[in-house]
Design a protein around this motif. Structure first.
Motif, PDB file in Angstrom:
ATOM      1  N   ALA A 372      60.245  80.160  37.353  1.00  0.00           N
ATOM      2  CA  ALA A 372      61.125  79.217  36.789  1.00  0.00           C
ATOM      3  C   ALA A 372      62.142  79.048  37.767  1.00  0.00           C
ATOM      4  CB  ALA A 372      61.835  79.953  35.477  1.00  0.00           C
ATOM      5  N   ASN A 373      62.296  79.732  38.560  1.00  0.00           N
ATOM      6  CA  ASN A 373      63.439  79.439  39.679  1.00  0.00           C
ATOM      7  C   ASN A 373      63.134  78.857  40.863  1.00  0.00           C
ATOM      8  OD1 ASN A 373      65.021  80.991  37.953  1.00  0.00           O
ATOM      9  ND2 ASN A 373      64.686  82.880  38.834  1.00  0.00           N
ATOM     10  N   TYR A 374      61.670  78.662  41.061  1.00  0.00           N
ATOM     11  CA  TYR A 374      61.119  78.198  42.163  1.00  0.00           C
ATOM     12  C   TYR A 374      60.800  76.615  42.202  1.00  0.00           C
ATOM     13  CZ  TYR A 374      59.784  82.676  43.951  1.00  0.00           C
ATOM     14  OH  TYR A 374      59.655  84.235  44.514  1.00  0.00           O
ATOM     15  N   LEU A 375      61.640  76.045  43.266  1.00  0.00           N
ATOM     16  CA  LEU A 375      61.353  74.693  43.240  1.00  0.00           C
ATOM     17  C   LEU A 375      60.010  74.440  44.426  1.00  0.00           C
ATOM     18  CD1 LEU A 375      62.386  72.171  41.829  1.00  0.00           C
ATOM     19  CD2 LEU A 375      63.805  71.917  43.823  1.00  0.00           C
ATOM     20  N   LEU A 376      60.162  75.316  45.138  1.00  0.00           N
ATOM     21  CA  LEU A 376      59.143  75.310  46.330  1.00  0.00           C
ATOM     22  C   LEU A 376      59.049  77.036  46.726  1.00  0.00           C
ATOM     23  CD1 LEU A 376      57.310  73.707  48.395  1.00  0.00           C
ATOM     24  CD2 LEU A 376      59.021  73.930  49.900  1.00  0.00           C
ATOM     25  N   PRO A 377      57.615  77.549  46.238  1.00  0.00           N
ATOM     26  CA  PRO A 377      57.489  79.088  46.445  1.00  0.00           C
ATOM     27  C   PRO A 377      57.128  79.288  48.036  1.00  0.00           C
ATOM     28  CG  PRO A 377      55.737  78.033  45.020  1.00  0.00           C
ATOM     29  CD  PRO A 377      56.691  76.971  45.518  1.00  0.00           C
ATOM     30  N   VAL A 378      56.794  78.513  48.912  1.00  0.00           N
ATOM     31  CA  VAL A 378      56.497  78.501  50.036  1.00  0.00           C
ATOM     32  C   VAL A 378      56.325  77.059  50.553  1.00  0.00           C
ATOM     33  CG1 VAL A 378      54.163  79.433  49.880  1.00  0.00           C
ATOM     34  CG2 VAL A 378      55.659  79.804  52.133  1.00  0.00           C
ATOM     35  N   GLY A 379      56.665  76.937  51.925  1.00  0.00           N
ATOM     36  CA  GLY A 379      56.520  75.381  52.627  1.00  0.00           C
ATOM     37  C   GLY A 379      57.118  75.667  53.885  1.00  0.00           C
ATOM     38  N   ASP A 380      56.821  74.580  54.546  1.00  0.00           N
ATOM     39  CA  ASP A 380      57.398  74.178  55.885  1.00  0.00           C
ATOM     40  C   ASP A 380      58.374  73.443  55.840  1.00  0.00           C
ATOM     41  OD1 ASP A 380      56.101  71.934  55.752  1.00  0.00           O
ATOM     42  OD2 ASP A 380      54.577  72.526  57.079  1.00  0.00           O
ATOM     43  N   LEU A 381      59.113  72.964  56.958  1.00  0.00           N
ATOM     44  CA  LEU A 381      60.255  72.180  56.911  1.00  0.00           C
ATOM     45  C   LEU A 381      60.037  70.824  56.051  1.00  0.00           C
ATOM     46  CD1 LEU A 381      62.899  73.460  57.393  1.00  0.00           C
ATOM     47  CD2 LEU A 381      62.889  72.324  59.820  1.00  0.00           C
ATOM     48  N   ARG A 382      58.868  70.432  56.481  1.00  0.00           N
ATOM     49  CA  ARG A 382      58.638  69.154  55.901  1.00  0.00           C
ATOM     50  C   ARG A 382      58.633  69.081  54.505  1.00  0.00           C
ATOM     51  NH1 ARG A 382      53.538  66.075  56.015  1.00  0.00           N
ATOM     52  NH2 ARG A 382      52.745  68.389  56.045  1.00  0.00           N
ATOM     53  N   ASP A 383      58.062  70.147  53.868  1.00  0.00           N
ATOM     54  CA  ASP A 383      57.895  70.316  52.459  1.00  0.00           C
ATOM     55  C   ASP A 383      59.258  70.450  51.721  1.00  0.00           C
ATOM     56  OD1 ASP A 383      55.193  70.230  52.716  1.00  0.00           O
ATOM     57  OD2 ASP A 383      55.063  72.492  52.702  1.00  0.00           O
ATOM     58  N   VAL A 384      60.139  71.166  52.581  1.00  0.00           N
ATOM     59  CA  VAL A 384      61.543  71.542  52.226  1.00  0.00           C
ATOM     60  C   VAL A 384      62.216  70.244  51.825  1.00  0.00           C
ATOM     61  CG1 VAL A 384      63.538  72.565  52.818  1.00  0.00           C
ATOM     62  CG2 VAL A 384      61.565  74.076  53.036  1.00  0.00           C
ATOM     63  N   ARG A 385      61.966  69.336  53.008  1.00  0.00           N
ATOM     64  CA  ARG A 385      62.782  68.065  52.992  1.00  0.00           C
ATOM     65  C   ARG A 385      62.276  67.284  51.831  1.00  0.00           C
ATOM     66  NH1 ARG A 385      61.620  66.330  58.041  1.00  0.00           N
ATOM     67  NH2 ARG A 385      62.796  67.868  59.224  1.00  0.00           N
ATOM     68  N   THR A 386      60.912  67.469  51.529  1.00  0.00           N
ATOM     69  CA  THR A 386      60.582  66.493  50.569  1.00  0.00           C
ATOM     70  C   THR A 386      60.929  67.051  49.092  1.00  0.00           C
ATOM     71  OG1 THR A 386      58.323  66.626  51.677  1.00  0.00           O
ATOM     72  CG2 THR A 386      58.199  65.618  49.262  1.00  0.00           C
ATOM     73  N   VAL A 387      61.010  68.244  48.834  1.00  0.00           N
ATOM     74  CA  VAL A 387      61.573  68.628  47.535  1.00  0.00           C
ATOM     75  C   VAL A 387      63.006  68.483  47.740  1.00  0.00           C
ATOM     76  CG1 VAL A 387      62.142  70.934  46.583  1.00  0.00           C
ATOM     77  CG2 VAL A 387      59.710  70.434  47.574  1.00  0.00           C
ATOM     78  N   ILE A 388      63.825  68.542  48.654  1.00  0.00           N
ATOM     79  CA  ILE A 388      65.190  68.277  48.590  1.00  0.00           C
ATOM     80  C   ILE A 388      65.302  66.780  48.317  1.00  0.00           C
ATOM     81  CG2 ILE A 388      67.200  68.336  49.911  1.00  0.00           C
ATOM     82  CD1 ILE A 388      66.527  70.755  51.115  1.00  0.00           C
ATOM     83  N   GLY A 389      64.511  66.000  48.851  1.00  0.00           N
ATOM     84  CA  GLY A 389      64.636  64.563  48.495  1.00  0.00           C
ATOM     85  C   GLY A 389      64.314  64.336  47.026  1.00  0.00           C
ATOM     86  N   LEU A 390      63.604  65.084  46.507  1.00  0.00           N
ATOM     87  CA  LEU A 390      63.470  64.714  44.979  1.00  0.00           C
ATOM     88  C   LEU A 390      64.587  65.040  44.274  1.00  0.00           C
ATOM     89  CD1 LEU A 390      59.881  66.379  44.024  1.00  0.00           C
ATOM     90  CD2 LEU A 390      60.746  64.003  44.296  1.00  0.00           C
ATOM     91  N   VAL A 391      65.407  66.046  44.617  1.00  0.00           N
ATOM     92  CA  VAL A 391      66.563  66.284  43.937  1.00  0.00           C
ATOM     93  C   VAL A 391      67.876  65.504  44.445  1.00  0.00           C
ATOM     94  CG1 VAL A 391      68.046  68.034  43.138  1.00  0.00           C
ATOM     95  CG2 VAL A 391      65.765  68.697  43.719  1.00  0.00           C
TER      96      VAL A 391
END
Lengths: 623, 164
Positions: A372-391
């Motif tokens: 429930a607390n994970y927006l991304l359990p594991v990912g590289d920097l590109r994934d991080v940027r994608t996920v942050i871009g959603l928020v």
């Protein structure tokens, strides 16, 4: 929204998949404002487990005796002394009657409980009534929905049922519709979100039509438990290879500790011949293994996507959960990197929400609590940027993310002064903050890197603190207060001038962000401007249009608006950013409307030598 | 010593009588602790008090003196400032803390009054936001000021209600 010309009669459309319109019609029936009942298997699913456990206990008590029935000679002597068993055998008729009676009473109670457990969905609220002896009536306004998740525990999937949880802010304030039929749950969620978002009927019908078209063929309950949503939205924006999930779980902090514990105990056992230590290792090893498998099972099918109603998260292998978080329901984010992930460049994104996912008591609660607390359990920097871009779409292509997670001193962040080295031994050049119109970015740690992102419109209050030791070093700490206990963003060891400016500026930014925030009914605020359909991001002021009149006007603002210098720096990458497919939601914050009129009121720190143009400040001299 | 952090403005101080309230509770607390530590020593030694038996009581009295001094100093530092968009609350001299709560974020405004506060006619105002960490209290509000401030805050936050 990808096909604007699509005909708008989805419910009557010739069905490519016969069950789709069905489900939607059923869901539409459920939201008619009348009282409805839950899935008929509910009593079995809620109470059936306890019956099975009861039977299991009975069986284990009489196991020897049952075996003895078939193999009387060998075990005959063992149960001679079993007084309770003898009594049961003697009074078999009465015992059987008693057990049957108990079961009947329980079944009747569960059945009555199911009969009186009703829900209705009116124009602006969800109401649930339940309880036989103690009545409970809960009414939750739709506008305050923090998220809707559909959990499908494996045993409920056998019955085609699922749990339906409407999250509200607060500790024990969720509205649970356990259990609902899987076939209507997804459609019902869309109906509720349609109402909560204030979307017009035409819009919602068009969305439903797209979903229906996208779903296309057969919905396979087991292979694609979230088929309906996974088809409407682009598939998961982040793909996590299985190997990475396994490796990251193994390298995750506490698993390493678990292995160390096991190894240490083994050393004690074999090195020092302390055989009793076996009892210390076995339960712990089993617990670690179970926890590891569970979190692995949850992560294996993780997916995240953008839908018109917010971020859709789905995870789980045997027991699945799909969750939709409407815009503006994420109160803070943290990007962090466990030390052992560093060689691989992996990151983890957690977030905090106002509600609390209730555990389902079926053993998968731990999985849900954790996921429930994970927006991304594991990912590289590109994934991080994608996920942050959603928020925070404003930050998606910004170089600030890279700087925040990797960078140090001479960059857009304001960092601790050199004299703070006593408090931040290694990270004195990294420990810092940046104020973006959309969010506050706080970065910490050089060895354990992490970064907090706090959307300005979601901050509840801001605090500035200074103890006596910080006072001697002229340092201070700034805290951002957000709901939930998962994250508590704060940044310490700041120069007190910087801290005061951040505090001063934060209170103003938060006010503006609150005023322009419209996430409560997210679609109506978007559909107010019909033109948004074409280029929502640009129209909404989220993506800077090619010429930037507002930005330049704002950059004339006086020094105490520290986000101005950087806005010139992150703009160029933002220009390359293409607005995403139109069916992703856009939190309608209009951040360019900075409050220049308030800035002039008080020069916050008169004794400051240089204006706080945070972006270009060189490392301060030790004084 | 360098300048400490500060926020300038028309700070509203709380009543200095609140220092007495705090002092009284400090005195009661430390007297209980001091006596509670001394009496067992006296009992254990069969009514014959060794010289070190008085140490807990002396320590308690010292702490009372320090506590009372600090409560007066601290009371001087507690204050609030109503700004255009938020309420600013400060407290602490050594451990300084400033909290800014936007009006629209206030979920609940509480007024409480303990027995000692009642003797001095003071009240404590407490704000609750959706974040548990931002517990903001203003103690020592004399007379009707607590009610007035509460009504004002409720009215202002009604007009700026902003969800979560």
């Amino acid at each position: 929204m990808t096909e604007p010309g699509y005909p708008q009669q989805p419910q009557q459309a010739p069905p490519p998949a016969p069950q789709r319109p069905d489900a939607r019609a059923k869901a539409a029936e459920l939201v008619d404002g009348e009282w409805h009942q839950l899935h008929p298997a509910t009593p079995l699913l809620r109470g059936g487990l306890s019956l099975i456990i009861f039977a299991g206990v009975l069986f284990s008590i009489f196991r020897d005796r049952l075996i003895g029935l078939f193999v009387p000679d060998e075990f005959g002597s063992e149960w001679e002394q079993d007084a309770f068993g003898d009594f049961v055998v003697d009074q078999l008729l009465w015992v059987a009657l008693g057990v049957i009676g108990l079961v009947l009473v329980l079944v009747a109670l569960f059945w009555v409980g199911w009969r009186v457990h009703r829900f209705r969905i009116t124009g602006d609220a969800v109401e649930v009534q339940q309880g036989i002896f103690v009545k409970k009536h809960r009414r939750a306004p739709l506008a305050r929905i923090q998220g809707i998740n559909i959990q499908k525990p494996w045993f409920a999937r056998l019955f085609g049922a699922c749990k339906f949880e409407i999250q509200q802010a607060g500790n024990d304030s969720n509205v649970d519709l356990n259990y609902l039929s899987t076939s209507v749950a997804d459609a019902l969620r869309y109906e509720i979100l349609n109402r909560a978002s204030g979307r017009s009927t035409a819009d919602s019908q068009r969305l439903a039509a797209e979903r229906q078209q996208a779903a296309g063929g057969v919905v396979n309950e087991f292979l694609h438990p979230d088929a309906e949503i996974s088809n409407v939205a682009p598939d998961s924006l982040v793909r996590i290879p299985v190997g990475r999930i396994v490796a990251s779980s193994l390298l995750d902090g506490w698993i390493v500790w678990a292995v160390l514990y096991v190894v240490g105990t083994l050393v004690v056992i074999f090195g020092f011949q302390q055989w009793w230590a076996v009892f210390a290792i076995l339960p712990a090893a089993i617990a670690f293994f179970a926890a590891g498998m569970r979190s692995l099972g949850a992560k294996l099918r993780y997916s995240i996507a953008a839908t018109p109603d917010g971020i859709r998260l789905a995870y789980g292998l045997a027991s699945t959960t799909t969750e939709i978080l409407p815009p503006g329901r994420i109160f803070a984010l943290q990007v962090k990197q466990p030390l052992l992930w560093r060689p691989f460049g992996w990151w983890q994104v957690t977030f905090t929400r106002a509600g609390k996912m209730s555990s389902d008591g079926s053993g998968s609660g731990g999985q849900n609590q954790q996921m429930a607390n994970y927006l991304l359990p594991v990912g590289d920097l590109r994934d991080v940027r994608t996920v942050i871009g959603l928020v925070l779409p404003e930050l998606a292509q910004s170089s600030l993310i890279d700087q925040g997670v990797l960078g140090q001193a001479p960059d857009d962040f304001v960092v601790s002064p050199p004299r703070a080295r006593a408090f931040r031994w290694f990270s004195v050049r990294r420990n810092g903050f940046h104020v973006h119109p959309a969010a506050f970015l706080l970065r910490h740690g050089r060895i354990w890197r992490s970064m907090h992102l706090v959307p300005g419109a979601r901050v509840q209050s801001v605090a500035m603190q200074q103890g006596p030791i910080y006072g001697m070093a002229r340092l201070a700490r700034v805290q951002f207060h957000v709901p939930g206990s998962v994250l508590s963003p704060s940044i310490g060891a700041l120069d007190q001038q910087d801290a005061a400016t951040l505090f001063e500026h934060a209170t103003r930014t938060v006010k503006v962000a609150i005023d322009t925030d419209a996430s409560e009914s997210w679609a109506s605020s978007l559909s107010r401007n019909a033109v948004l359909e074409t280029a929502p991001a640009v129209q909404d002021g989220l993506m800077p249009p090619p010429p930037q009149p507002q930005e330049q006007a704002a950059s004339a603002a006086p020094p105490s608006a520290p986000q101005q210098p950087e806005s010139a720096q992150w703009q160029p990458p933002a220009d390359r950013w293409q607005p995403p497919p139109a069916d992703r939601w856009q939190p309608p914050r209009e951040q360019q409307q900075q409050p220049p009129q308030r800035v002039q009121q008080q020069p916050p720190q008169p004794e400051q030598q240089q204006p706080p143009s945070f972006g270009q400040r060189p490392p301060r001299d030790e004084s | 010593m360098a300048e400490r952090i500060d926020v300038t403005g028309e700070w509203q101080r709380i009543s200095m009588r609140y220092a007495s309230v705090e002092s009284i509770s400090t005195v009661i607390w430390w007297l209980i602790a001091g006596v509670g530590a001394t009496v067992p020593i006296w009992l254990v030694n069969d009514g014959d008090m060794p010289w070190w038996g008085w140490l807990p009581l002396i320590a308690a009295i010292l702490l009372i003196v320090i506590g009372v001094t600090f409560s007066f100093l601290r009371t001087r530092t507690i204050g609030y400032l109503q700004r255009d968009d938020d309420l600013l609350v400060r407290r602490g001299m050594l451990f300084r803390r400033f909290v800014a709560v936007p009006y629209g974020r206030m979920q609940v405004v509480d007024i409480t009054q303990g027995p000692i506060e009642r003797m001095f006619g003071l009240k404590t105002l407490k704000f609750v936001t959706a974040a548990a960490t931002s517990a903001v209290t203003i103690p020592g509000m004399p007379g009707d000021t607590a009610e007035q401030l509460r009504d004002h805050l409720v009215a202002v936050s009604e007009s700026r209600r902003a969800g979560l």
